[in-house]
Design an enzyme around this catalytic site. Structure first.
Site, PDB file in Angstrom:
ATOM      1  N   GLY A  55      34.754  47.800  39.500  1.00  0.00           N
ATOM      2  CA  GLY A  55      36.228  47.781  39.385  1.00  0.00           C
ATOM      3  C   GLY A  55      36.730  46.671  38.482  1.00  0.00           C
ATOM      4  N   GLY A  56      35.867  46.234  37.548  1.00  0.00           N
ATOM      5  CA  GLY A  56      36.207  45.095  36.692  1.00  0.00           C
ATOM      6  C   GLY A  56      37.197  45.402  35.591  1.00  0.00           C
ATOM      7  CB  ALA A  57      38.232  48.354  33.746  1.00  0.00           C
ATOM      8  N   GLY A  58      40.120  46.702  36.219  1.00  0.00           N
ATOM      9  CA  GLY A  58      41.458  46.650  36.818  1.00  0.00           C
ATOM     10  C   GLY A  58      42.062  45.259  36.697  1.00  0.00           C
ATOM     11  CG  PHE A  59      45.874  42.684  38.533  1.00  0.00           C
ATOM     12  CD1 PHE A  59      46.167  41.717  37.582  1.00  0.00           C
ATOM     13  CD2 PHE A  59      46.296  42.468  39.849  1.00  0.00           C
ATOM     14  CE1 PHE A  59      46.855  40.549  37.927  1.00  0.00           C
ATOM     15  CE2 PHE A  59      46.977  41.318  40.206  1.00  0.00           C
ATOM     16  CZ  PHE A  59      47.250  40.348  39.243  1.00  0.00           C
ATOM     17  CB  ILE A  60      41.966  41.242  41.033  1.00  0.00           C
ATOM     18  CG1 ILE A  60      43.395  41.368  41.579  1.00  0.00           C
ATOM     19  CG2 ILE A  60      41.340  39.932  41.511  1.00  0.00           C
ATOM     20  CD1 ILE A  60      43.478  41.493  43.090  1.00  0.00           C
ATOM     21  N   GLY A  61      39.875  42.371  38.891  1.00  0.00           N
ATOM     22  CA  GLY A  61      38.498  42.387  38.391  1.00  0.00           C
ATOM     23  C   GLY A  61      38.405  41.865  36.959  1.00  0.00           C
ATOM     24  CB  THR A 117      43.843  43.817  51.061  1.00  0.00           C
ATOM     25  OG1 THR A 117      45.246  43.637  51.240  1.00  0.00           O
ATOM     26  CG2 THR A 117      43.430  45.059  51.842  1.00  0.00           C
ATOM     27  CG  ASP A 118      47.610  40.268  52.912  1.00  0.00           C
ATOM     28  OD1 ASP A 118      47.582  41.393  52.368  1.00  0.00           O
ATOM     29  OD2 ASP A 118      48.529  39.441  52.712  1.00  0.00           O
ATOM     30  CD  GLU A 119      48.876  46.137  51.719  1.00  0.00           C
ATOM     31  OE1 GLU A 119      48.822  47.314  52.118  1.00  0.00           O
ATOM     32  OE2 GLU A 119      49.499  45.786  50.713  1.00  0.00           O
ATOM     33  CE1 TYR A 127      44.212  49.238  48.858  1.00  0.00           C
ATOM     34  CE2 TYR A 127      45.899  48.048  50.085  1.00  0.00           C
ATOM     35  CZ  TYR A 127      44.808  48.043  49.235  1.00  0.00           C
ATOM     36  OH  TYR A 127      44.310  46.854  48.766  1.00  0.00           O
ATOM     37  CE  LYS A 134      40.198  46.876  49.912  1.00  0.00           C
ATOM     38  NZ  LYS A 134      39.276  46.813  48.731  1.00  0.00           N
TER      39      LYS A 134
END
Ligand code: NAD
Ligand code: DAU
Length: 341
Positions: free
Chosen positions: A7-13, A120-122, A144, A148
């Site tokens: 998932g390195g092409a996303g925001f955090i990754g 995630t905290d969710e 979601y 997770k």
């Protein structure tokens, strides 16, 4: 170490890969990403030619491809990440977030390698007062969050059952460069710059606990290198904000930076029907990572928000190509139809 980052092409990754390549030249990174709508290799343009970095276009559910790779550790960012999409259709969330995590756990088990699972905290649900600690009950409210939470439970079970070296991080809401403009902060900035309405769910008084993505990446780096097998770490910036306050701060900053009339921008705020099951408040207690690993968040929120607005102003081409859909052609223009290099 040869690290498989999924998932390195996303925001955090993508922010994390940039961080690791800069801070840890001793490691190599293979970025395995399916390139869903959220994956964008333009996020990594500046590092794509480094010899210590490689990209593979693949699904984390694809055991054949994963089994063909060589790596010593996995850091799993790959996920369907947007709550609203999970309300419209939860199937890809279960497939990637649950089955995909199980597939990575099996790959890690076969080669006795470590895995850090980014969560995630969710998973803790919503909290009226007090803070989520690592011992808080898991009470997810959206599809979601449930997916997770399921992946976290699988990671826990594989650690308990097979004694594997697995760790979990649970972070609060991230903001910063390269965040897909469906999420609140980049949505507000890009909409304001286009003169589009800004949808505020419900009364706008829901609270999120914001952290700059760079602080999250430093925390994952620390947990990856220093945590013990089975550890879970909460990550958060002690920074609770109401949605409506953030929206107003962003619009005031944009007005000042672009010379646009503030009242015109405030006129874009549009209260809309609430998100079903909308969690009221998230608040992370990061004491464990602060005291045991010495991590602390560094980015002041007002400064980080202002720099984020500057980034979206300076990188209008990046988000315009997402909004127009042109970014979807970047992979084939770089790599052809094959699966990476
Ligand atoms: P994102 O949606 O920006 O990126 C997700 C990436 O995963 C994309 O590049 C996508 O192409 C890839 N992906 C999706 N399904 C895949 C599959 N089946 N196989 C391989 N790759 C796949 O998400 P993000 O905001 O960067 O979040 C990354 C991780 O951090 C997620 O696990 C998310 O749950 C978690 N997280 C996010 C936040 C936040 O505020 N954004 C906070 C805490 C935790
Ligand atoms: O807490 C961590 C989570 O933060 C991550 O696990 C998720 O991957 C990430 O997407 C984020 O979830 P949220 O649902 O909190 O983020 P989002 O940006 O979608 O929404 C933030 C808040 O803003 C939330 O209360 C809903 C509200 N909102 C969001 C959008 C997109 C609006 O009022 N209007 C909007 O248009």
């Amino acid at each position: 170490m040869r690290i498989l980052v999924t998932g390195g092409a996303g925001f955090i990754g993508s922010n994390f890969i940039r961080h690791m390549l800069a801070m840890h030249p001793e490691h190599t990174i293979t970025n395995l990403d399916k390139l869903t709508y959220a994956g964008n290799l333009e996020n990594l343009k500046d590092v794509e030619d480094l010899p210590s970095y490689a990209f593979i276009k693949a699904d984390i559910c694809n055991n054949t491809i994963i089994d063909s790779l060589e790596f010593d550790a996995i850091i799993n960012f790959a996920a369907e990440s947007h709550v609203d999409r999970s309300i419209l259709d939860s199937s890809p969330f279960l497939q990637t977030n649950v089955i995909g995590t199980q597939s990575l756990l099996e790959a890690a088990k076969k080669r006795s390698c470590r895995m850090l699972h980014v969560s995630t905290d969710e998973v803790y649900g919503s909290i009226d007062w007090g803070f989520f600690t690592e011992e808080s009950p898991i009470m997810p409210n959206s599809p979601y969050a449930a997916s997770k939470a399921s992946s976290d439970l699988l990671v826990r079970a594989y650690h308990e059952t097979f004694g594997m070296d697995l760790t979990i991080t649970r972070c609060s809401n991230n903001y910063g460069p390269y965040q897909f403009p469906e999420k609140l902060i980049p949505l507000v900035i890009s909409s304001a710059l286009q003169g589009r309405q800004i949808p505020v769910y419900g009364d706008g008084r829901n609270v999120r606990d914001w952290i700059h993505v760079n602080d999250h990446c430093r925390a994952i780096d620390l947990v990856f290198h220093r945590a013990r097998a089975g550890d879970i770490y909460n990550i958060g910036g002690r920074n609770e904000q109401m949605n409506i306050d953030i929206i107003k701060s962003l619009l005031a900053m944009i007005a000042e930076k672009t010379g646009t009339d503030k009242e015109t921008l405030f006129g874009l705020i549009t209260f809309v029907k609430d998100r079903p099951g909308h969690d009221r408040r998230y608040a992370i207690d990061p004491t464990k990572i602060e005291t045991t690993l010495g991590w602390e968040h560094e980015t002041d929120f007002d400064k980080g928000l202002s720099e984020t607005v500057d980034w979206y102003l300076a990188n209008r081409a990046w988000w315009s190509r997402i909004i127009s859909g042109e970014y979807l052609n970047y992979y084939t223009s770089q790599y052809g139809e094959g699966f990476g290099r």
